[in-house]
Scaffold this motif. Structure first.
Motif, short mmCIF file in Angstrom:
data_model
loop_
_atom_site.label_atom_id
_atom_site.label_comp_id
_atom_site.label_asym_id
_atom_site.label_seq_id
_atom_site.Cartn_x
_atom_site.Cartn_y
_atom_site.Cartn_z
N ASN A 40 0.69 -1.26 0.10
CA ASN A 40 0.14 0.02 0.00
C ASN A 40 0.69 1.24 -0.09
O ASN A 40 1.84 1.32 0.63
CB ASN A 40 -1.10 -0.03 1.20
CG ASN A 40 -2.19 0.89 1.15
OD1 ASN A 40 -1.78 2.45 0.73
ND2 ASN A 40 -3.43 0.47 1.29
N LYS A 41 0.55 2.14 -0.90
CA LYS A 41 1.31 3.31 -0.91
C LYS A 41 0.95 4.47 0.19
O LYS A 41 1.83 5.34 0.55
CB LYS A 41 1.04 4.02 -2.23
CG LYS A 41 1.52 3.25 -3.36
CD LYS A 41 1.35 3.72 -4.82
CE LYS A 41 1.83 3.04 -6.02
NZ LYS A 41 1.38 3.75 -7.27
N THR A 42 -0.35 4.23 0.53
CA THR A 42 -0.76 5.57 1.45
C THR A 42 -1.03 5.29 2.81
O THR A 42 -1.02 6.19 3.74
CB THR A 42 -2.05 6.28 0.96
OG1 THR A 42 -3.00 5.16 0.68
CG2 THR A 42 -1.62 6.78 -0.44
N ARG A 43 -1.05 3.94 3.22
CA ARG A 43 -1.60 3.63 4.71
C ARG A 43 -1.13 1.98 4.95
O ARG A 43 -0.69 1.34 4.02
CB ARG A 43 -2.93 3.90 4.76
CG ARG A 43 -4.02 2.96 3.93
CD ARG A 43 -5.31 3.56 3.92
NE ARG A 43 -5.47 4.83 3.51
CZ ARG A 43 -5.91 5.89 4.42
NH1 ARG A 43 -5.67 5.53 5.79
NH2 ARG A 43 -5.71 7.34 3.99
N TYR B 203 8.04 2.29 -1.58
CA TYR B 203 9.12 3.16 -1.43
C TYR B 203 10.47 2.47 -0.85
O TYR B 203 11.39 3.36 -0.80
CB TYR B 203 8.54 4.24 -0.56
CG TYR B 203 7.30 4.77 -0.94
CD1 TYR B 203 6.86 5.46 -2.14
CD2 TYR B 203 6.20 4.65 0.06
CE1 TYR B 203 6.01 5.94 -2.22
CE2 TYR B 203 5.01 5.27 -0.10
CZ TYR B 203 4.90 5.84 -1.22
OH TYR B 203 3.42 6.41 -1.48
N PRO C 212 -2.27 6.09 8.44
CA PRO C 212 -1.66 6.89 7.04
C PRO C 212 -0.14 6.72 7.14
O PRO C 212 0.45 6.70 8.08
CB PRO C 212 -2.20 8.10 7.50
CG PRO C 212 -3.46 8.20 8.20
CD PRO C 212 -2.98 7.25 9.20
N TYR C 213 0.45 6.44 6.16
CA TYR C 213 1.78 6.47 5.89
C TYR C 213 2.42 7.73 6.52
O TYR C 213 3.54 7.67 7.04
CB TYR C 213 2.02 6.53 4.41
CG TYR C 213 3.55 6.79 3.85
CD1 TYR C 213 4.37 5.85 4.02
CD2 TYR C 213 3.68 7.91 3.04
CE1 TYR C 213 5.83 5.98 3.61
CE2 TYR C 213 5.20 8.39 2.64
CZ TYR C 213 6.10 7.29 3.04
OH TYR C 213 7.55 7.56 2.45
N GLU C 214 1.75 8.88 6.22
CA GLU C 214 2.63 10.03 6.96
C GLU C 214 2.58 9.94 8.45
O GLU C 214 3.51 10.36 9.02
CB GLU C 214 1.75 11.25 6.54
CG GLU C 214 1.69 11.69 5.13
CD GLU C 214 3.35 11.93 4.76
OE1 GLU C 214 4.02 12.47 5.42
OE2 GLU C 214 3.65 11.59 3.33
#
Length: 204
Positions: free
Chosen positions: A111-114, A147, A174-176
């Motif tokens: 998953n790219k975002t979470r 990533y 979330p990834y952030e």
């Protein structure tokens, strides 16, 4: 949970998912020899490096299995064809480092975002809480494969985020947030997932 295992087969884990996610890297810092390696491969190689250098004793926990059927195609060979997982596993790895008990779970996501919270189960959270209560070091290693980024997430930071899902919160982190609450694990040629470097900064 029943698994069937024979030559050429992949054994399913208790959550029903196959642990065969591959890491592909175009980042030169990972080197050609590291391409296609899973997070588990990298951690196992790192733990071997730690053990060889007498830095720490960390091992992957075996999953307790009750064997039901065994096939003997040859007298000198045995193939397990059916078995049961005796109990739900706790976390992936444990051991000792500088007189501290170390216990952690490792997860890789595409998953790219979470980071989906379904990857972690309640009995694992309870186990992490118990480790912390007894003075041990508990954490998650989370890799965002897209990533090629690997993070150390302290259980003390992760558990409150996991608990929020039962109070109307989201079913993922979330990834952030992982970037803010976690610590980037440095990559080294021999210690591919050098999590002890993060532990040194946090505890020693």
């Amino acid at each position: 949970m029943i698994f069937k295992y024979a030559r050429g087969k992949i054994m399913n884990y208790p959550n029903g998912k196959k642990n065969n996610v591959k890491q592909q890297s175009s980042d030169p810092k990972y080197g050609f020899s590291n391409r296609g390696m899973t997070l588990e491969d990298d951690i196992n190689a790192t733990n071997t490096f730690y053990l060889d250098r007498d830095k720490a004793i960390i091992h992957k926990k075996p999953t307790p299995v009750q064997i039901v059927n065994v096939h003997y195609p040859k007298r000198s060979a045995a193939v397990i064809t059916e078995g049961y997982f005796k109990q739900a596993s706790t976390t992936d790895y444990n051991g000792i480092y500088k007189h501290k008990y170390i216990d952690f779970e490792a997860k890789e996501t595409k998953n790219k975002t979470r980071f989906p919270l379904a990857n972690i189960h309640e009995h694992q959270i309870m186990h992490m809480k118990s480790i912390i209560d007894h003075g041990g070091v508990s954490f998650l290693i989370i890799r965002f494969a897209v990533y090629n980024e690997t993070y150390y997430m302290p259980a003390e930071s992760f558990i409150p985020l996991w608990d929020k899902q039962f109070n109307g919160g989201k079913k993922s982190i979330p990834y952030e947030t992982i970037k803010e609450e976690g610590y980037v694990i440095p990559f080294h040629y021999q210690a591919r997932v050098n999590y002890l470097e993060v532990i040194d900064k946090l505890y020693f």
